[in-house]
Design a protein around this motif. Sequence first.
Motif, PDB file in Angstrom:
ATOM      1  N   VAL A 203       0.805  -1.631   0.053  1.00 45.40           N
ATOM      2  CA  VAL A 203      -0.221   0.342   0.093  1.00 45.40           C
ATOM      3  C   VAL A 203       0.609   1.000  -0.128  1.00 45.40           C
ATOM      4  N   PRO A 204       2.032   1.313   0.930  1.00 44.92           N
ATOM      5  CA  PRO A 204       2.761   2.410   0.634  1.00 44.92           C
ATOM      6  C   PRO A 204       3.203   3.264  -0.696  1.00 44.92           C
ATOM      7  N   SER A 205       3.960   1.844  -1.205  1.00 48.99           N
ATOM      8  CA  SER A 205       4.287   2.201  -2.799  1.00 48.99           C
ATOM      9  C   SER A 205       3.347   2.169  -3.716  1.00 48.99           C
ATOM     10  N   ILE A 206       2.022   2.223  -3.544  1.00 53.18           N
ATOM     11  CA  ILE A 206       1.218   3.213  -4.897  1.00 53.18           C
ATOM     12  C   ILE A 206       0.570   4.120  -4.720  1.00 53.18           C
ATOM     13  N   LEU A 207       1.265   5.003  -2.632  1.00 51.84           N
ATOM     14  CA  LEU A 207       0.680   6.113  -2.572  1.00 51.84           C
ATOM     15  C   LEU A 207       2.320   6.600  -2.859  1.00 51.84           C
ATOM     16  N   LEU A 208       2.993   6.432  -2.699  1.00 48.36           N
ATOM     17  CA  LEU A 208       5.010   6.926  -3.291  1.00 48.36           C
ATOM     18  C   LEU A 208       4.516   6.547  -4.739  1.00 48.36           C
ATOM     19  N   GLY A 209       3.898   6.280  -5.284  1.00 42.01           N
ATOM     20  CA  GLY A 209       3.994   6.321  -6.998  1.00 42.01           C
ATOM     21  C   GLY A 209       3.691   7.697  -7.031  1.00 42.01           C
ATOM     22  N   ALA A 210       2.129   8.085  -6.769  1.00 41.26           N
ATOM     23  CA  ALA A 210       1.391   8.827  -6.890  1.00 41.26           C
ATOM     24  C   ALA A 210       2.294  10.040  -6.857  1.00 41.26           C
ATOM     25  N   ALA A 211       2.572  10.347  -5.483  1.00 45.18           N
ATOM     26  CA  ALA A 211       3.841  10.976  -5.138  1.00 45.18           C
ATOM     27  C   ALA A 211       5.198  11.513  -6.285  1.00 45.18           C
ATOM     28  N   VAL A 212       5.525  10.695  -7.003  1.00 44.60           N
ATOM     29  CA  VAL A 212       6.680  10.462  -7.606  1.00 44.60           C
ATOM     30  C   VAL A 212       6.108  11.797  -8.266  1.00 44.60           C
ATOM     31  N   ILE A 213       5.066  11.147  -9.106  1.00 41.34           N
ATOM     32  CA  ILE A 213       4.468  11.791 -10.295  1.00 41.34           C
ATOM     33  C   ILE A 213       4.348  13.094  -9.833  1.00 41.34           C
ATOM     34  N   TRP A 214       3.332  13.206  -9.013  1.00 37.40           N
ATOM     35  CA  TRP A 214       3.150  14.209  -8.606  1.00 37.40           C
ATOM     36  C   TRP A 214       3.760  15.602  -8.232  1.00 37.40           C
ATOM     37  N   LEU A 215       4.611  15.608  -7.718  1.00 38.49           N
ATOM     38  CA  LEU A 215       6.037  15.851  -6.837  1.00 38.49           C
ATOM     39  C   LEU A 215       7.317  16.150  -8.026  1.00 38.49           C
ATOM     40  N   LEU A 216       7.328  14.928  -8.856  1.00 34.18           N
ATOM     41  CA  LEU A 216       9.144  15.183  -9.015  1.00 34.18           C
ATOM     42  C   LEU A 216       9.224  16.233 -10.875  1.00 34.18           C
ATOM     43  N   PRO A 217       9.828  17.293 -10.195  1.00 30.45           N
ATOM     44  CA  PRO A 217       9.736  17.654 -11.880  1.00 30.45           C
ATOM     45  C   PRO A 217      10.426  17.085 -13.124  1.00 30.45           C
ATOM     46  N   ARG A 218      10.052  16.979 -14.739  1.00 25.12           N
ATOM     47  CA  ARG A 218      10.776  16.354 -15.425  1.00 25.12           C
ATOM     48  C   ARG A 218      12.102  16.592 -16.072  1.00 25.12           C
ATOM     49  N   THR A 219      12.322  17.875 -15.406  1.00 29.40           N
ATOM     50  CA  THR A 219      13.367  18.766 -16.166  1.00 29.40           C
ATOM     51  C   THR A 219      13.881  19.890 -14.951  1.00 29.40           C
ATOM     52  N   PRO A 220      15.332  20.141 -14.649  1.00 29.71           N
ATOM     53  CA  PRO A 220      14.913  21.046 -13.694  1.00 29.71           C
ATOM     54  C   PRO A 220      14.687  22.555 -14.186  1.00 29.71           C
ATOM     55  N   SER A 221      14.288  22.847 -15.542  1.00 24.82           N
ATOM     56  CA  SER A 221      13.735  24.104 -16.204  1.00 24.82           C
ATOM     57  C   SER A 221      12.535  23.759 -16.387  1.00 24.82           C
ATOM     58  N   LEU A 222      11.606  22.686 -15.610  1.00 24.04           N
ATOM     59  CA  LEU A 222       9.990  23.064 -15.228  1.00 24.04           C
ATOM     60  C   LEU A 222      10.874  22.605 -13.787  1.00 24.04           C
ATOM     61  N   ALA A 223      11.278  22.725 -12.690  1.00 22.66           N
ATOM     62  CA  ALA A 223      11.043  22.786 -10.985  1.00 22.66           C
ATOM     63  C   ALA A 223      10.810  23.841 -10.698  1.00 22.66           C
ATOM     64  N   PRO A 224       9.446  23.714 -10.066  1.00 19.83           N
ATOM     65  CA  PRO A 224       8.432  25.224  -9.761  1.00 19.83           C
ATOM     66  C   PRO A 224       9.359  25.780  -8.925  1.00 19.83           C
ATOM     67  N   TRP A 225      10.096  25.428  -8.046  1.00 10.60           N
ATOM     68  CA  TRP A 225      10.699  25.610  -6.362  1.00 10.60           C
ATOM     69  C   TRP A 225      11.742  27.117  -7.283  1.00 10.60           C
ATOM     70  N   LEU A 226      12.132  27.652  -8.528  1.00 10.94           N
ATOM     71  CA  LEU A 226      13.351  27.754  -9.038  1.00 10.94           C
ATOM     72  C   LEU A 226      13.108  29.092  -9.665  1.00 10.94           C
ATOM     73  N   SER A 227      14.010  29.989  -9.212  1.00 16.78           N
ATOM     74  CA  SER A 227      13.458  30.830  -9.674  1.00 16.78           C
ATOM     75  C   SER A 227      13.879  30.829 -11.734  1.00 16.78           C
ATOM     76  N   ASP A 228      13.626  32.322 -12.289  1.00 18.96           N
ATOM     77  CA  ASP A 228      13.868  31.520 -14.240  1.00 18.96           C
ATOM     78  C   ASP A 228      15.221  31.705 -13.771  1.00 18.96           C
ATOM     79  N   ALA A 229      16.529  33.081 -12.982  1.00 20.71           N
ATOM     80  CA  ALA A 229      17.446  32.224 -13.701  1.00 20.71           C
ATOM     81  C   ALA A 229      18.405  31.352 -13.773  1.00 20.71           C
ATOM     82  N   GLU A 230      17.914  31.023 -11.751  1.00 15.47           N
ATOM     83  CA  GLU A 230      18.447  29.206 -11.580  1.00 15.47           C
ATOM     84  C   GLU A 230      17.580  27.940 -12.052  1.00 15.47           C
TER      85      GLU A 230
END
Length: 490
Positions: A203-230
């Motif tokens: 059960v925790p593996s299923i929840l963790l898989g959903a969290a990975v899809i939701w929270l991890l950015p595809r690339t550094p250029s799509l990271a929402p917690w970085l500024s444009d310059a970063e």
Amino acid sequence: QSTWGQLFSFKFRKSHSKLLMLERDESRIRGAFDRRILPLLTCLYGMAFLSRASIGNVHEEILAHLHLSEKQYSMVVSAFYPGYLAMMFPLAVLAKHMSPVKVLGGMAIAWGLTLCLTGAVETQLEFIFARLLLGMVSAGVFPVAVYYMSFFYRANEKGARVAVFYSSIAGAGAFGGLIATGILKIKVSAFASWRLLFVVEGVPSILLGAAVIWLLPRTPSLAPWLSDAERVLAVVRVKAPAGKESECFHGVEAHFVPWDVVHALLSWRLWGLVLTCLCAYTPAYSLTYYLPAVLDTYVSLIDSNLLTVPVYAVTCVAIIWNARASDRVHERPLHIARAAAVGAIGFALLTTATAFHWEIPAYFSMFLCAAGTFACIPLVVTWATESLRSITQKSVGTAAVIGIGNLGGIIGPQVYGLAFQPTVTESIDEKPGAHLPRGSYVYGHLAMTGFCVAAVGFALATRELIAHQDKSIEPLSPKQQPKQQQQQQQ
């Protein structure tokens, strides 16, 4: 001071100040990746390892309830790896043509569901099918995660990160021992403890898989917690080799190069790395599935699960320490060979202690066995990513090293299953939950000593081979060219 001297001093201070600012910005970005990406990947791989290895924590419970022999149990354990090997390359290639984040998250959800269904098996054949399916859906976690990390970290930064990522297997081993100890004490009349263990881990593996899809950015250029310059700096700091466009801009390579795949698979350096990894993985997986069983020859099943916790805790520290030491001097093969040598010493001591029935020395030798064998594996994978040139070669080569190395998951359990030697006959009444008499795995320990020694030899031989190849293709300096022309004329 002259005007020119003042001007030079000003320009030097200005460029030095810019360099310090750039280093601080890079350090801040790298810290953001360490806080937001690495922990989630580490938890993901830890859960993946726990899903395949938790069967070892309920070894005797499964033997008793499903009425399996030791050899039948080893077949069930090994059934994980044919599917694992079959899907390793397809999933690695799939990660290149779609988001690695979606592949990683989808695999976690799939193996969580499979693990829950494993708790319902009734026969050996059903168990083998469940293990085969589990291997197929979790095959690409390690290579895809390492490939994904290359979007965010430089080559000289990956060694320690891959080690932290890989050390999650030791943490999972310790955590799995605690979970198994607690669940084995739970008595549910309609539900066996080992079945409940698989559901609790699924059960925790299923929840963790959903969290990975939701929270991890595809690339550094799509990271929402970085500024444009970063974001721009995060992309620029990770350069693609051979002058190719950095794949960090798009998350995949611009085109797939079949010849690079062929070149990688025909490379002697790749097969040297594969053999090194295979010889390291075999004893590591043997410990994964048989450490509680080996301890159970001395103590009860519940106590044996508790005794695995300190072994895996020390192993976790050893993995990270060896990787950091390797990163500091930018060297891989010697650190691999030293770690494998520690494992060889541990298995040699364990063989001796088991033969003479020395319980305390046998237990402490297990610390050396686990710390040595597990500590060299992440460095072999990092070494492979550094030794292969193009992005295609790195992706396919990493999958080959990990995939073929995981044949050790078939070899190790089979060796221990065949090496089991019953010594004392005890009834089930004398030892609750037991199905087999206590016995000795001394010949299995001896075989693993040989594998560790072979890992040392392959690591050193591959080091010399790569050094010779790199030296032969190194361009000559202007001073060396006339000398070579004179030698050719003579």
